[in-house]
Design a protein around this motif. Structure first.
Motif, short mmCIF file in Angstrom:
data_model
loop_
_atom_site.label_atom_id
_atom_site.label_comp_id
_atom_site.label_asym_id
_atom_site.label_seq_id
_atom_site.Cartn_x
_atom_site.Cartn_y
_atom_site.Cartn_z
N THR A 46 0.92 -1.51 0.06
CA THR A 46 -0.41 -0.54 -0.39
C THR A 46 0.76 1.66 0.18
O THR A 46 2.06 1.20 0.47
CB THR A 46 -0.47 0.04 1.49
OG1 THR A 46 -0.11 -0.25 2.50
CG2 THR A 46 -1.83 -1.20 1.41
N PRO A 118 -6.20 2.01 -7.37
CA PRO A 118 -6.76 2.01 -6.03
C PRO A 118 -7.05 0.21 -5.80
O PRO A 118 -8.00 -1.08 -7.16
CB PRO A 118 -8.65 1.79 -5.70
CG PRO A 118 -8.39 2.46 -7.06
CD PRO A 118 -7.32 2.68 -7.58
N ARG A 119 -7.08 -0.61 -4.50
CA ARG A 119 -7.48 -2.49 -4.22
C ARG A 119 -8.64 -2.37 -4.17
O ARG A 119 -9.38 -1.42 -3.85
CB ARG A 119 -6.47 -2.10 -2.81
CG ARG A 119 -6.80 -4.16 -2.88
CD ARG A 119 -5.81 -4.49 -1.22
NE ARG A 119 -6.15 -3.76 -0.80
CZ ARG A 119 -5.34 -4.13 0.36
NH1 ARG A 119 -4.01 -4.98 0.39
NH2 ARG A 119 -5.08 -2.69 1.41
N LYS A 120 -9.50 -3.83 -4.97
CA LYS A 120 -10.56 -3.58 -5.37
C LYS A 120 -11.28 -3.89 -3.95
O LYS A 120 -12.74 -3.28 -3.75
CB LYS A 120 -10.96 -4.61 -5.86
CG LYS A 120 -11.78 -5.08 -6.02
CD LYS A 120 -12.16 -6.59 -6.82
CE LYS A 120 -14.37 -6.32 -7.91
NZ LYS A 120 -14.00 -7.35 -8.82
N GLY A 121 -10.81 -3.99 -3.08
CA GLY A 121 -11.34 -5.05 -1.43
C GLY A 121 -12.00 -3.39 -0.45
O GLY A 121 -12.65 -3.03 -0.19
N ASP A 122 -10.40 -2.77 -0.57
CA ASP A 122 -10.78 -1.36 0.80
C ASP A 122 -10.08 -0.66 0.08
O ASP A 122 -10.50 0.73 0.53
CB ASP A 122 -9.90 -2.10 1.80
CG ASP A 122 -8.62 -1.85 1.32
OD1 ASP A 122 -8.09 -2.42 0.36
OD2 ASP A 122 -7.65 -2.01 2.65
N ASN A 123 -10.14 0.02 -1.70
CA ASN A 123 -9.58 1.14 -2.22
C ASN A 123 -8.32 1.58 -0.84
O ASN A 123 -7.87 2.84 -1.91
CB ASN A 123 -11.21 1.79 -2.07
CG ASN A 123 -10.67 3.08 -2.85
OD1 ASN A 123 -11.14 2.49 -4.35
ND2 ASN A 123 -11.34 3.80 -3.11
N ALA A 124 -7.86 0.25 -1.25
CA ALA A 124 -5.91 1.10 -0.52
C ALA A 124 -5.22 1.63 -2.08
O ALA A 124 -6.02 0.64 -2.41
CB ALA A 124 -5.84 0.62 0.36
#
Length: 133
Positions: A46, A118-124
């Motif tokens: 991240t 962004p990451r799919k699960g938590d938008n990090a």
């Protein structure tokens, strides 16, 4: 010593006090990630972890460029022994045999970071960290 109250007590509302993410846990995570970077030549983290990772990785390369017994011992205290590549080569050996000599003429900037979105699960926000050529 005075009693400090009950920690992690399960009651009607669940856990009252949660264990904090301490500096030692953060440093332990960085040790794992920098060992993975050395072994696999790239790692996805991240955006919050990336600057700390780059700093620690650059200091490891600086130790590998010195290639003394003291620098090898210092790097061994940071890197994880259990992380190996497909051929069974440890991170410490790869750092001092391959990465250090390859970066010998470089003065700094041993790593590059690429934003991945962004990451799919938590938008990090994800960042790819890899070695410079």
């Amino acid at each position: 010593m005075a009693s400090q109250g009950r920690k992690n007590v399960h009651g009607k509302t669940g856990v009252r006090f949660k264990a904090a993410y301490t500096a030692s846990k953060n440093y332990s995570m960085l040790r794992n990630v920098v060992s993975e970077l050395i072994v696999h030549d790239e790692v996805t983290v991240t955006s919050g972890v990336a600057p700390e990772l780059v700093s620690l990785a650059d200091s490891m390369v600086t130790l590998a460029k010195e290639n003394t017994l003291a620098s090898r011992r210092h790097a061994a205290s940071v890197l994880r022994d259990g992380i190996k590549d497909a051929n069974g080569v440890k991170a410490l050996d790869k750092l001092f045999r391959e990465i250090g000599p390859k970066m010998k003429d470089r003065v700094g900037g041993y790593t590059k970071t690429y934003k991945l979105g962004p990451r799919k699960g938590d938008n990090a926000e994800l960042v790819l960290v890899r070695w410079s050529e």
